[in-house]
Design an enzyme around this catalytic site. Structure first.
Site, short mmCIF file in Angstrom:
data_model
loop_
_atom_site.label_atom_id
_atom_site.label_comp_id
_atom_site.label_asym_id
_atom_site.label_seq_id
_atom_site.Cartn_x
_atom_site.Cartn_y
_atom_site.Cartn_z
N LYS A 67 42.97 32.88 11.42
CA LYS A 67 43.14 34.06 12.25
C LYS A 67 42.45 33.90 13.59
CE LYS A 67 42.90 36.97 8.11
NZ LYS A 67 42.10 38.04 7.43
N GLY A 68 41.35 33.13 13.59
CA GLY A 68 40.45 33.11 14.72
C GLY A 68 41.07 32.73 16.05
N ASP A 88 40.28 27.97 17.49
CA ASP A 88 39.23 28.61 18.27
C ASP A 88 38.00 27.72 18.44
OD1 ASP A 88 38.58 28.77 15.61
OD2 ASP A 88 38.32 30.95 15.55
N ASP A 147 34.14 22.47 14.59
CA ASP A 147 32.77 22.43 14.08
C ASP A 147 32.56 21.08 13.40
OD1 ASP A 147 30.43 22.84 12.50
OD2 ASP A 147 30.69 24.98 12.70
N LYS A 151 31.66 22.39 18.90
CA LYS A 151 30.28 22.30 18.44
C LYS A 151 30.07 20.87 17.91
CE LYS A 151 28.94 25.95 16.15
NZ LYS A 151 28.67 26.87 14.99
N PHE A 156 25.49 29.75 15.37
CA PHE A 156 26.64 30.46 14.81
C PHE A 156 27.11 31.50 15.82
CE2 PHE A 156 29.26 33.09 12.14
CZ PHE A 156 29.91 32.14 11.36
N VAL A 157 28.33 31.32 16.31
CA VAL A 157 28.85 32.15 17.39
C VAL A 157 29.98 33.04 16.89
CG1 VAL A 157 28.16 30.60 19.25
CG2 VAL A 157 30.37 30.28 18.15
N ASP A 210 34.57 34.88 14.01
CA ASP A 210 34.04 35.94 13.16
C ASP A 210 32.91 35.45 12.27
OD1 ASP A 210 35.35 35.95 9.94
OD2 ASP A 210 35.83 34.37 11.39
N ARG A 236 35.26 39.80 15.57
CA ARG A 236 36.36 39.12 16.27
C ARG A 236 36.73 39.82 17.58
NH1 ARG A 236 38.80 35.27 12.93
NH2 ARG A 236 38.79 35.70 10.69
#
Length: 514
Positions: free
Chosen positions: A376-377, A433, A436, A464, A485-486, A492, A498
């Site tokens: 979803k991000g 988005d 990581d 990241k 953690f963003v 989210d 979000r």
């Protein structure tokens, strides 16, 4: 009686002109000729009753055994000259990665933080550095190439806040001559020859070229230019200070100005007043673009429009007042109270997304582009990015995740929705988005390659890199971000945050309590 060399006499006299005889000073000493000459001269002045001094040597964690050698050399010199010596160890490389800084900038910030810490402990009146004429010339060139106003082009000041630079008018050759005359053994930093560092390229390549091709005395010429510009900058700053005192109204976490009087100021003074308001509320850095955006808001009197600045400071025009407020999104305080700091403002994100869209459109001109959005991000980022890609394209979606409700990747990728578009022979761009660990992106791209697209590339708003467990690199990246953690702009935590218009670092207490 021993005859004093001219370099020795001139250096000590120059230092005395800026230091007070009754004060205690902290000397920043790296071990090079410049700072050792400064330390030796100050030790001689102390013996004459002119001030007292201690030394701080900062080791940046970049040069291994060579740095430890320099540290020990400084300690030996200080012991021989009767100067108390303090050493500080910092990790410039990791700090640079965490804060999206160059190694040079990170080292400078950590060095000054360490110097100020020791200065406070020792009750020093100021920190004294060994910046000389050549450093001043390099600083002017660097800022000119980067783009700077009068304040920046004025270079370093001999006295600026808690920093004193007594050697700015002296050439490096005089400091080397001093060390030779006094028999001082100096250290040589091998990284000073590394042209990967911008300042080194300026010193080793640009300055010699200017000396050969334009002006053999370019270094003192540039240093004098900086001094003249500093006088003009000081005049404008004084005018801005006077205007600020007359017009600014401070109340709690807000500064307001009457618009009519503010717009009547000359733009050079007005922009300084606007920047002053930002810094008064705790701002740290304000770019040219943001300064211009604030001024445009003022001149257009755009009611209802909010400009978001770093450090949670907003600017708004309301009721014939320009107001700077240290409040973020007051209409939803609880959610924003969970944010430790704003990492990327809405304006920064919007500008970068537009840049990425133009680049992608240029790269895919006359190609059959299919964009695959990882939900979803990425929906927020993908919506804005695809609108910025000025060319025909098709959009499809996938749902995959390796997070669940945690703050670190689980390592297991679940695909809940596959693409419906036939991508065989098509040029495919996968949008997410954030990258990581790289696990999700790698799994998705491996899966999509089985569908035989003509090309397959990736785009991510945030990278990241410190968390990466594979060699994956996105083809288009918006921002390199630290290992925090963003949330926000589609990102989210457990489904929340979000809808924040910016990207912020979540307070650890939030996921600790959940």
């Amino acid at each position: 009686m021993r005859q004093i060399a001219p370099a020795v006499y001139k250096l000590r006299k120059t230092i005395k002109n800026l230091l007070q005889p009754e004060a205690h000073y902290l000397l920043a000493v790296s071990g090079g000729a410049d700072s050792l000459a400064l330390a030796h001269a100050c030790a001689a002045l102390a013996a004459q009753g002119w001030g007292s001094y201690s030394v701080c040597h900062v080791e940046h964690g970049l040069r291994g055994e060579e740095a430890l050698r320099d540290m020990k050399a400084v300690q030996r010199a200080c012991e021989a000259w009767g100067l108390p010596c303090f050493t500080e160890h910092v990790q410039a490389a990791s700090y640079a990665a965490q804060n999206r800084l160059s190694t040079e900038d990170a080292a400078r910030r950590l060095r000054y933080a360490a110097l100020r810490r020791i200065a406070a402990q020792q009750g020093a009146a100021a920190i004294v550095t060994a910046h000389h004429e050549g450093d001043q010339a390099e600083t002017l060139l660097l800022r000119l190439l980067r783009g700077a106003g009068l304040q920046g082009l004025a270079g370093m000041r001999a006295q600026q806040g808690d920093i004193i630079r007594p050697l700015l008018t002296l050439p490096k050759s005089l400091l080397e001559e001093y060390c030779s005359a006094e028999g001082i053994e100096v250290c040589y930093d091998s990284t000073n020859a590394d042209t990967a560092y911008t300042r080194n390229r300026v010193r080793l390549e640009l300055v010699p070229y200017l000396e050969r091709s334009f002006n053999p005395a370019v270094v003192p010429t540039l240093a004098r230019t900086a001094a003249l510009l500093a006088q003009d900058a000081e005049c404008l700053e004084q005018m801005a200070d006077d205007a600020y005192r007359q017009l600014a109204r401070r109340q709690d976490d807000a500064v307001s100005f009457p618009v009519t009087q503010l717009t009547a100021l000359h733009s050079a003074v007005r922009l300084r007043v606007l920047r002053r308001a930002y810094f008064e509320l705790g701002g740290e850095e304000l770019s040219f673009e943001r300064s211009q955006a604030i001024d445009s808001l003022l001149l257009r009197r755009s009611g209802g429009k909010i400009i978001q600045l770093p450090q949670g400071i907003n600017v708004v025009y309301k009721n014939k007042q320009l107001i700077f407020v240290k409040i973020m999104y007051k209409e939803n305080e609880k959610m924003h109270d969970d944010i430790k700091t704003v990492l990327l403002t809405k304006e920064e994100i919007d500008a970068r997304v537009q840049e990425m869209g133009k680049q992608i459109a240029a790269d895919y001109a006359d190609k059959d582009l299919v964009v695959i959005v990882l939900l979803k991000g990425a929906a927020w980022f993908a919506t804005d990015l695809t609108r910025a890609i000025d060319m025909p394209l098709r959009v499809d979606f996938m749902v995959a995740s390796s997070y669940g409700n945690g703050t670190s990747t689980s390592g297991s990728v679940k695909v809940k929705l596959d693409v419906s578009e036939d991508i065989k022979g098509k040029d495919v761009l996968v949008i997410d988005d954030i990258i990581d660990s790289g696990v999700t992106f790698a799994s998705i791209t491996d899966m999509l390659r089985h569908y035989k697209p003509a090309t397959l590339k990736t785009a991510a708003l945030c990278d990241k890199a410190e968390r990466r467990v594979n060699g994956l690199e996105a083809d288009y990246v918006g921002f390199k971000i630290p290992d925090e953690f963003v949330v926000g702009y589609g990102l989210d935590y457990a489904g929340d945050y979000r809808n924040l218009p910016f990207i912020g670092i979540l307070k650890p207490a939030v996921y600790a309590r959940k």
